[in-house]
Design a protein around this motif. Structure first.
Motif, PDB file in Angstrom:
ATOM      1  N   CYS A  10     -29.788  28.655 -62.122  1.00 59.88           N
ATOM      2  CA  CYS A  10     -30.982  27.746 -62.461  1.00 59.88           C
ATOM      3  C   CYS A  10     -32.043  29.210 -62.876  1.00 59.88           C
ATOM      4  CB  CYS A  10     -30.620  27.110 -60.826  1.00 59.88           C
ATOM      5  SG  CYS A  10     -32.128  26.452 -61.373  1.00 59.88           S
ATOM      6  N   CYS A  57     -35.188  28.433 -59.765  1.00 57.31           N
ATOM      7  CA  CYS A  57     -34.924  29.079 -58.151  1.00 57.31           C
ATOM      8  C   CYS A  57     -33.830  30.386 -58.556  1.00 57.31           C
ATOM      9  CB  CYS A  57     -34.567  27.788 -57.591  1.00 57.31           C
ATOM     10  SG  CYS A  57     -32.677  27.269 -57.942  1.00 57.31           S
ATOM     11  N   HIS A  93     -30.290  21.885 -62.384  1.00 59.13           N
ATOM     12  CA  HIS A  93     -30.531  22.120 -60.825  1.00 59.13           C
ATOM     13  C   HIS A  93     -32.663  22.617 -61.321  1.00 59.13           C
ATOM     14  CE1 HIS A  93     -30.030  24.789 -56.978  1.00 59.13           C
ATOM     15  NE2 HIS A  93     -29.969  23.912 -57.458  1.00 59.13           N
ATOM     16  N   CYS A  94     -32.671  22.447 -59.774  1.00 62.62           N
ATOM     17  CA  CYS A  94     -34.466  22.249 -59.606  1.00 62.62           C
ATOM     18  C   CYS A  94     -35.005  20.745 -61.264  1.00 62.62           C
ATOM     19  CB  CYS A  94     -34.633  23.337 -59.972  1.00 62.62           C
ATOM     20  SG  CYS A  94     -34.428  24.523 -58.611  1.00 62.62           S
TER      21      CYS A  94
END
Ligand SMILES: [Zn+2]
Length: 271
Positions: A220, A223, A232-233
């Protein structure tokens, strides 16, 4: 043989009723519910009541063990997401192969698709239990392709002794059920038990091997977390390793097919 209209309606009502119970119990979400109805209906039409019951046993065992000590797994950070509620990709990954073999049974018949079906269900049950019980292991998992290497809990391809025993137990339960229901009449009950148990455990081992080799791992970029999830995110992760489209569900599906083929090969060899 295709069911009559009346049978088709009864089948649908039964499948929808079980689906609703699962939805109510929050073991599946709405699209998981839709996928479950589809899979359940195909199995009922293609294989019949006993096949459907075996799939139901898979479902009950795996959801119970997913919920078992859920908060502890959550604390470790490796619980199934969303409270263990499964959605359609997970339903198709675990039940897709079983549904395919049910259609083949309907089309061609002859007993061999029942063996493949049982191998696939045993693999799915074994693999799910190995993961859910393995997460509770006091000892750290080791990588299946390099047992000297210790990995963090939840890593694909990581295996534990207790998880492996759980996989054996799960396959054995599906084998015992197949014996009791007398699904395959072409071989003795003991042979059926052996075939299904070995098929299930092999499928589960293959799941770990594929998880350690071809499963996609991404980074990711937002992060910095390394994850097996595609996103992700809210962003697509950057591929570090593995094959682009091969996520956990693809690995699951492939290993149920392999478990089915192993069961089939054993059936042909030892019958
Ligand atoms: Zn992130």
């Amino acid at each position: 043989m295709l069911p009559s209209i009346m049978e088709a309606i009864v089948y649908f009502v039964v499948v929808a009723a079980f689906g609703l119970i699962a939805l109510k119990a929050k073991t599946i979400d709405f699209w998981g519910f839709v996928a479950s109805i589809f899979i359940g209906y195909v199995i009922l039409i293609g294989g019949g009541w006993y096949w459907f019951l075996i799939m139901l046993i898979f479902f009950v065992i795996t959801t119970q063990f997913t919920k078992f000590k859920y908060s502890y797994k959550e604390m470790l950070g490796f619980a199934q997401e969303k409270g263990g509620v499964r959605s359609w990709p997970n339903v198709l990954a675990n039940g897709g192969a079983a549904a395919i073999f049910s259609i083949m049974e309907l089309r061609f018949g002859g007993g061999i698709y029942a063996v493949a079906f049982l191998g696939a269900v045993a693999s799915a049950t074994a693999d799910t239990l190995a993961t859910e019980i393995g997460l509770l292991s006091k000892r750290e998992p080791r990588l299946i392709i390099n047992l000297k290497k210790i990995v963090t809990a939840g890593t694909s391809g990581g295996v534990t002794l207790v998880g492996t025993l759980a996989a054996l137990f799960a396959s054995f339960i599906i084998g015992i059920t197949a014996m009791i229901f007398n699904i395959i009449t072409e071989a003795s009950p003991i042979k059926i038990l052996a075939i299904v148990t070995l098929g299930g455990i092999t499928g589960s081992i293959m799941d770990s091997i594929l998880g350690a080799t071809i499963q996609r791992i991404g980074l990711c970029e937002k992060c910095g977390k390394i994850t097996e999830n595609l996103k992700h995110c809210g962003k697509l992760t950057k591929k570090l390793k593995g094959i682009g489209f091969v996520d956990n569900n693809v690995v699951n599906f492939l290993s149920t097919i392999i478990g089915a083929l192993i069961a089939l090969a054993l059936f042909i060899i030892i019958i």
